[in-house]
Design a protein around this motif. Structure first.
Motif, PDB file in Angstrom:
ATOM      1  N   GLY A  47       0.818  -1.211   0.000  1.00  0.00           N
ATOM      2  CA  GLY A  47       0.000   0.000   0.000  1.00  0.00           C
ATOM      3  C   GLY A  47       0.848   1.255   0.000  1.00  0.00           C
ATOM      4  N   GLY A  48       0.196   2.383  -0.264  1.00  0.00           N
ATOM      5  CA  GLY A  48       0.890   3.655  -0.325  1.00  0.00           C
ATOM      6  C   GLY A  48       1.230   4.208   1.050  1.00  0.00           C
ATOM      7  N   PHE A  49       1.984   5.311   1.048  1.00  0.00           N
ATOM      8  CA  PHE A  49       2.422   5.948   2.286  1.00  0.00           C
ATOM      9  C   PHE A  49       1.704   7.278   2.538  1.00  0.00           C
ATOM     10  CE2 PHE A  49       5.933   3.218   1.080  1.00  0.00           C
ATOM     11  CZ  PHE A  49       6.326   2.658   2.286  1.00  0.00           C
ATOM     12  N   GLY A  50       0.991   7.784   1.537  1.00  0.00           N
ATOM     13  CA  GLY A  50       0.385   9.104   1.672  1.00  0.00           C
ATOM     14  C   GLY A  50       1.300  10.199   1.184  1.00  0.00           C
ATOM     15  N   PRO A  73      10.701   1.546 -13.990  1.00  0.00           N
ATOM     16  CA  PRO A  73      11.204   2.800 -14.563  1.00  0.00           C
ATOM     17  C   PRO A  73      10.130   3.830 -14.890  1.00  0.00           C
ATOM     18  CG  PRO A  73      12.273   0.908 -15.588  1.00  0.00           C
ATOM     19  CD  PRO A  73      11.176   0.362 -14.733  1.00  0.00           C
ATOM     20  N   TYR A  74       8.867   3.393 -14.968  1.00  0.00           N
ATOM     21  CA  TYR A  74       7.783   4.322 -15.291  1.00  0.00           C
ATOM     22  C   TYR A  74       6.984   4.749 -14.055  1.00  0.00           C
ATOM     23  CZ  TYR A  74       8.682   3.682 -20.232  1.00  0.00           C
ATOM     24  OH  TYR A  74       9.289   3.689 -21.473  1.00  0.00           O
ATOM     25  N   ALA A  75       7.437   4.365 -12.874  1.00  0.00           N
ATOM     26  CA  ALA A  75       6.761   4.759 -11.637  1.00  0.00           C
ATOM     27  C   ALA A  75       7.284   6.125 -11.195  1.00  0.00           C
ATOM     28  CB  ALA A  75       6.971   3.711 -10.557  1.00  0.00           C
ATOM     29  N   ALA A  76       7.061   7.128 -12.034  1.00  0.00           N
ATOM     30  CA  ALA A  76       7.667   8.436 -11.819  1.00  0.00           C
ATOM     31  C   ALA A  76       7.191   9.100 -10.532  1.00  0.00           C
ATOM     32  CB  ALA A  76       7.386   9.347 -13.018  1.00  0.00           C
ATOM     33  N   ARG A  77       5.909   8.984 -10.215  1.00  0.00           N
ATOM     34  CA  ARG A  77       5.394   9.650  -9.017  1.00  0.00           C
ATOM     35  C   ARG A  77       5.995   9.043  -7.759  1.00  0.00           C
ATOM     36  NH1 ARG A  77      -0.978  10.299  -8.358  1.00  0.00           N
ATOM     37  NH2 ARG A  77      -0.555  11.611 -10.170  1.00  0.00           N
ATOM     38  N   ILE A  78       6.094   7.716  -7.722  1.00  0.00           N
ATOM     39  CA  ILE A  78       6.681   7.060  -6.555  1.00  0.00           C
ATOM     40  C   ILE A  78       8.143   7.465  -6.408  1.00  0.00           C
ATOM     41  CG2 ILE A  78       7.252   4.844  -5.504  1.00  0.00           C
ATOM     42  CD1 ILE A  78       4.838   3.646  -6.919  1.00  0.00           C
ATOM     43  N   ALA A  82       9.863   9.367  -3.300  1.00  0.00           N
ATOM     44  CA  ALA A  82      10.981   8.755  -2.586  1.00  0.00           C
ATOM     45  C   ALA A  82      12.117   9.756  -2.405  1.00  0.00           C
ATOM     46  CB  ALA A  82      11.472   7.527  -3.345  1.00  0.00           C
ATOM     47  N   ALA A  83      12.456  10.473  -3.469  1.00  0.00           N
ATOM     48  CA  ALA A  83      13.542  11.443  -3.381  1.00  0.00           C
ATOM     49  C   ALA A  83      13.198  12.559  -2.401  1.00  0.00           C
ATOM     50  CB  ALA A  83      13.833  12.020  -4.763  1.00  0.00           C
ATOM     51  N   ALA A  84      11.961  13.048  -2.459  1.00  0.00           N
ATOM     52  CA  ALA A  84      11.546  14.125  -1.560  1.00  0.00           C
ATOM     53  C   ALA A  84      11.500  13.647  -0.112  1.00  0.00           C
ATOM     54  CB  ALA A  84      10.177  14.657  -1.983  1.00  0.00           C
ATOM     55  N   ALA A  85      10.992  12.437   0.115  1.00  0.00           N
ATOM     56  CA  ALA A  85      10.895  11.903   1.473  1.00  0.00           C
ATOM     57  C   ALA A  85      12.271  11.707   2.090  1.00  0.00           C
ATOM     58  CB  ALA A  85      10.128  10.583   1.456  1.00  0.00           C
ATOM     59  N   ALA A  86      13.216  11.222   1.299  1.00  0.00           N
ATOM     60  CA  ALA A  86      14.573  11.018   1.809  1.00  0.00           C
ATOM     61  C   ALA A  86      15.179  12.347   2.260  1.00  0.00           C
ATOM     62  CB  ALA A  86      15.431  10.368   0.740  1.00  0.00           C
ATOM     63  N   ARG A  87      14.943  13.411   1.495  1.00  0.00           N
ATOM     64  CA  ARG A  87      15.458  14.730   1.892  1.00  0.00           C
ATOM     65  C   ARG A  87      14.788  15.201   3.178  1.00  0.00           C
ATOM     66  NH1 ARG A  87      14.961  15.681  -3.738  1.00  0.00           N
ATOM     67  NH2 ARG A  87      12.968  16.763  -3.399  1.00  0.00           N
ATOM     68  N   LEU A  88      13.478  15.039   3.269  1.00  0.00           N
ATOM     69  CA  LEU A  88      12.753  15.483   4.455  1.00  0.00           C
ATOM     70  C   LEU A  88      13.197  14.742   5.710  1.00  0.00           C
ATOM     71  CD1 LEU A  88       9.141  15.721   2.962  1.00  0.00           C
ATOM     72  CD2 LEU A  88      10.514  17.643   3.790  1.00  0.00           C
ATOM     73  N   ALA A  89      13.440  13.450   5.567  1.00  0.00           N
ATOM     74  CA  ALA A  89      13.788  12.626   6.725  1.00  0.00           C
ATOM     75  C   ALA A  89      15.288  12.586   6.997  1.00  0.00           C
ATOM     76  CB  ALA A  89      13.250  11.209   6.524  1.00  0.00           C
ATOM     77  N   GLY A  90      16.085  13.106   6.065  1.00  0.00           N
ATOM     78  CA  GLY A  90      17.532  13.042   6.232  1.00  0.00           C
ATOM     79  C   GLY A  90      18.083  11.640   6.136  1.00  0.00           C
ATOM     80  N   ARG A 221      10.508   7.005 -21.690  1.00  0.00           N
ATOM     81  CA  ARG A 221      10.561   7.000 -20.235  1.00  0.00           C
ATOM     82  C   ARG A 221      10.273   8.386 -19.651  1.00  0.00           C
ATOM     83  NH1 ARG A 221      15.313   3.111 -17.852  1.00  0.00           N
ATOM     84  NH2 ARG A 221      14.513   1.148 -18.701  1.00  0.00           N
ATOM     85  N   PRO A 222       9.667   8.413 -18.473  1.00  0.00           N
ATOM     86  CA  PRO A 222       9.424   9.695 -17.809  1.00  0.00           C
ATOM     87  C   PRO A 222      10.697  10.222 -17.157  1.00  0.00           C
ATOM     88  CG  PRO A 222       8.711   7.917 -16.388  1.00  0.00           C
ATOM     89  CD  PRO A 222       9.142   7.274 -17.689  1.00  0.00           C
ATOM     90  N   HIS A 223      10.681  11.509 -16.813  1.00  0.00           N
ATOM     91  CA  HIS A 223      11.794  12.089 -16.072  1.00  0.00           C
ATOM     92  C   HIS A 223      11.773  11.575 -14.647  1.00  0.00           C
ATOM     93  CE1 HIS A 223      14.705  14.961 -14.553  1.00  0.00           C
ATOM     94  NE2 HIS A 223      13.853  15.259 -13.580  1.00  0.00           N
ATOM     95  N   LEU A 224      12.929  11.143 -14.136  1.00  0.00           N
ATOM     96  CA  LEU A 224      13.041  10.660 -12.762  1.00  0.00           C
ATOM     97  C   LEU A 224      14.004  11.566 -11.994  1.00  0.00           C
ATOM     98  CD1 LEU A 224      13.308   6.803 -13.397  1.00  0.00           C
ATOM     99  CD2 LEU A 224      11.278   8.129 -12.758  1.00  0.00           C
ATOM    100  N   PRO A 225      13.817  11.678 -10.694  1.00  0.00           N
ATOM    101  CA  PRO A 225      14.670  12.571  -9.902  1.00  0.00           C
ATOM    102  C   PRO A 225      16.113  12.092  -9.863  1.00  0.00           C
ATOM    103  CG  PRO A 225      13.305  11.217  -8.470  1.00  0.00           C
ATOM    104  CD  PRO A 225      12.803  10.997  -9.865  1.00  0.00           C
ATOM    105  N   ASP A 226      17.010  13.051  -9.718  1.00  0.00           N
ATOM    106  CA  ASP A 226      18.434  12.717  -9.616  1.00  0.00           C
ATOM    107  C   ASP A 226      18.732  12.141  -8.240  1.00  0.00           C
ATOM    108  OD1 ASP A 226      19.058  13.613 -12.169  1.00  0.00           O
ATOM    109  OD2 ASP A 226      19.379  15.670 -11.490  1.00  0.00           O
ATOM    110  N   MET A 227      19.374  11.007  -8.224  1.00  0.00           N
ATOM    111  CA  MET A 227      19.902  10.419  -6.992  1.00  0.00           C
ATOM    112  C   MET A 227      20.947   9.391  -7.383  1.00  0.00           C
ATOM    113  SD  MET A 227      17.008   7.714  -5.566  1.00  0.00           S
ATOM    114  CE  MET A 227      15.741   8.938  -5.317  1.00  0.00           C
TER     115      MET A 227
END
Length: 251
Positions: A47-50, A73-78, A82-90, A221-227
């Motif tokens: 399930g999702g995380f919100g 590779p096409y799960a762009a929103r997830i 993930a990239a945003a959550a990692a930054r928020l949580a450190g 393919r969609p654009h994916l965040p840099d990490m």
């Protein structure tokens, strides 16, 4: 022993979880879109995380030391969450990004940006089309009922497409070139619509289409965040050992 959260749903994610589980506490997260997923061999969260904030909260509350994005590779929103959550949580984060398929001599590829564009470019003439897509991408093809469709999926397509001619095949990959060639020939397929998923598990249809001279409408393919990312399981394992802050957090 460190706590690792792997965002999965792919064979690569399952293999990665198995490798890490020998040394760390691993949780594999699945979106829940597949009704009967393959047994994973590690604890699974479904399930999702919100959104990004919900995932960040999960990372903090469960003291996750490393987040790995091994989604499709096409799960762009997830991937963005993930990239945003990692930054928020450190929390350090890395990704498994398998390379896209490259055009080979004999390929008849027509690049498209979406399923809707593929529908338009298929044209008005009736064709026999293999839709090698997830259930979520099928709806646009109802706008082209003149075609006959072959639809292969892990779970039943419910409700079925509102088109007069559709054949449904339930199957789970990997799919060999020989098997896919037999399927394409038996069904008289003259066009394929597919994502450029990369990897070997679903490459059989691409190789078979090349051999048979079948046109492939390939969704980019969609654009994916840099990490930090690796192209395969072994590269991700190596990256994990050097992820910034990973060792420090787990000790």
């Amino acid at each position: 022993m460190k706590n690792i959260l792997i965002l999965g749903g792919t064979a690569d994610a399952r293999n990665l979880a198995g490798k890490f589980a020998a040394r760390h506490a691993v949780t594999l997260s699945l979106a829940g879109r597949t009704e009967n997923p393959v047994a994973q061999g590690v604890p699974v969260r479904v399930g999702g995380f919100g959104g990004a904030q919900g995932l960040a909260t999960y990372l903090a509350e469960n003291r996750i030391d490393l987040l790995i994005d091994a989604t499709h590779p096409y799960a762009a929103r997830i991937s963005a969450n993930a990239a945003a959550a990692a930054r928020l949580a450190g929390v350090p984060a890395i990704a498994l990004r398998r390379p896209a398929w490259e055009r080979q001599p004999g390929d008849r590829w027509t690049p498209v940006d979406s399923a809707a564009e593929a529908v338009r470019l298929l044209g008005a003439r009736a064709r026999k089309v293999f839709l090698a897509l997830g259930r979520q991408e099928l709806l646009p093809f109802e706008a082209a009922p003149q075609h006959s469709y072959l639809i292969r999926s892990v779970d039943p397509v419910e409700p079925p497409l509102s088109v007069p001619h559709a054949v449904y095949v339930l199957a789970r990959g990997p799919f060999s070139e020989a098997d896919d060639r037999a399927l394409l020939e038996t069904q008289g397929i003259d066009a394929i619509v597919s994502k450029n998923s990369g990897g070997q598990a679903t490459y059989g249809k691409i190789a078979a289409a090349r051999a048979l001279g079948i046109e492939v409408f390939l969704i980019g393919r969609p654009h994916l965040p840099d990490m930090p990312s690796g192209a395969g399981v072994d590269e991700v394992l190596a990256l994990a050992d050097h992820a910034p802050g990973f060792r420090k957090r787990g000790e």
